[in-house]
Scaffold this active site. Sequence first.
Site, PDB file in Angstrom:
ATOM      1  NE  ARG A 234      -4.161  -1.125   0.198  1.00  0.00           N
ATOM      2  CZ  ARG A 234      -4.233  -2.282  -0.695  1.00  0.00           C
ATOM      3  NH1 ARG A 234      -3.374  -2.584  -1.562  1.00  0.00           N
ATOM      4  NH2 ARG A 234      -5.485  -2.913  -0.769  1.00  0.00           N
ATOM      5  CD  GLU A 263      -2.955   3.507  -5.200  1.00  0.00           C
ATOM      6  OE1 GLU A 263      -4.010   3.223  -5.670  1.00  0.00           O
ATOM      7  OE2 GLU A 263      -2.000   3.026  -4.896  1.00  0.00           O
ATOM      8  CG  HIS A 281      -3.308  -0.283  -6.676  1.00  0.00           C
ATOM      9  ND1 HIS A 281      -3.952   0.159  -5.811  1.00  0.00           N
ATOM     10  CD2 HIS A 281      -3.489  -1.757  -6.546  1.00  0.00           C
ATOM     11  CE1 HIS A 281      -4.061  -0.577  -4.665  1.00  0.00           C
ATOM     12  NE2 HIS A 281      -3.685  -1.832  -5.135  1.00  0.00           N
TER      13      HIS A 281
END
Length: 323
Positions: A234, A263, A281
């Site tokens: 993360r 993000e 991601h």
Amino acid sequence: MKIFVSWPGYDPEDEQTGRRLVEAGHELVLAPKLRARTEEDVVRLADGCTGAIVSTDPFTAEVLGALPSLRIIARVGVGFDSIDRAAADAHGVAISITPGMNAETVADHTLALILALVRKVPQQDASVKAGRWERVGPFTPSELPGKTVGLIGAGTIGRAVARRLAGFGVSICYFDQLVDDFPGATKLASLTDLYARCDIISLHVPLLDETRHLIDAAAIATMKPSALIINTARGPVVDQEALFVALKSGQIAGAALDVFEAEPPDPQAFDGVPNLVCAAHMGGISRESVARMTASATQSILDVLAGSMPETVVNRQTLRIPV
Ligand SMILES: NC(=O)C1=CN([C@@H]2O[C@H](COP(=O)(O)OP(=O)(O)OC[C@H]3O[C@@H](n4cnc5c(N)ncnc54)[C@H](O)[C@@H]3O)[C@@H](O)[C@H]2O)C=CC1
Ligand SMILES: O=CC(=O)O
């Protein structure tokens, strides 16, 4: 019942997913494809919904308080740090995940990022496409055999990464307070020890209060100048600003980030940062894992709304109001 769907991998016409929900009598509320949804977006879009199939949308205490009809949030993936678990327990909202369905995918991606950094693949790609043919010089790659790889977090994904690394002639060590049995890898007593020994440091911990900014300026200062950091866990596990400062000054040799503190990230943040490989991601995403995870999330919604409590529901023991 109305089901809010913001997971971008959802196909409302698919027989294993969207069609099953509609055939069971539910109505799909498909969210527009946005780059990132705010809390206000989620409250507005999911208003009146009983179920939600989501990726990383924020389900904070405020959002959960504003969505009283909600009974289940099906997180497509395993990390559910974007959902306030205590608030979900208090409001009687089940949180399901898709355990084990993207771990091998993340491990593949981690190896891809490690190899891209060690073999300097992005630099070679850019160089060849720019009409150069540089074989020995600044882009001369390194090799994996003989290197020491440190895994922070030795759960499902950390172990899948170690299985792949076993064929590369590296030494593997790890730091994870809860794991003692890890054949082929050496347990280290502290992160300080891991930072001092390792050439490649790969993160596989959940985002928790104690893992936020686990890698900060002080941690980076104890690493080898040749260290490479790979983050497929993360974004906030790494202090991104401290990392970029360290890359710019050459304090460490490189990093690969699949995940970011915000993000999507602001591309200006990458200006002048050398030896940084990025992905959007994508760790848990493959054609195969998307199909598996979407079907699993759909099944969790169907089960919970039909009155049962499957094992995919992570807070089934702590819900304070029965769903
Ligand atoms: N980039 C991506 O697309 C994906 C990212 N992830 C991230 O990867 C994380 C790990 O996933 P799994 O391996 O499935 O989880 P897991 O629960 O199987 O393993 C996590 C391990 O981290 C350890 N851990 C927790 N706190 C720690 C600490 N402070 N120091 C050292 N170890 C610690 C735990 O003891 C556990 O063994 C997820 O929580 C998620 O955030 C997961 C899937 C996809
Ligand atoms: O980030 C993805 C996940 O599965 O967690």
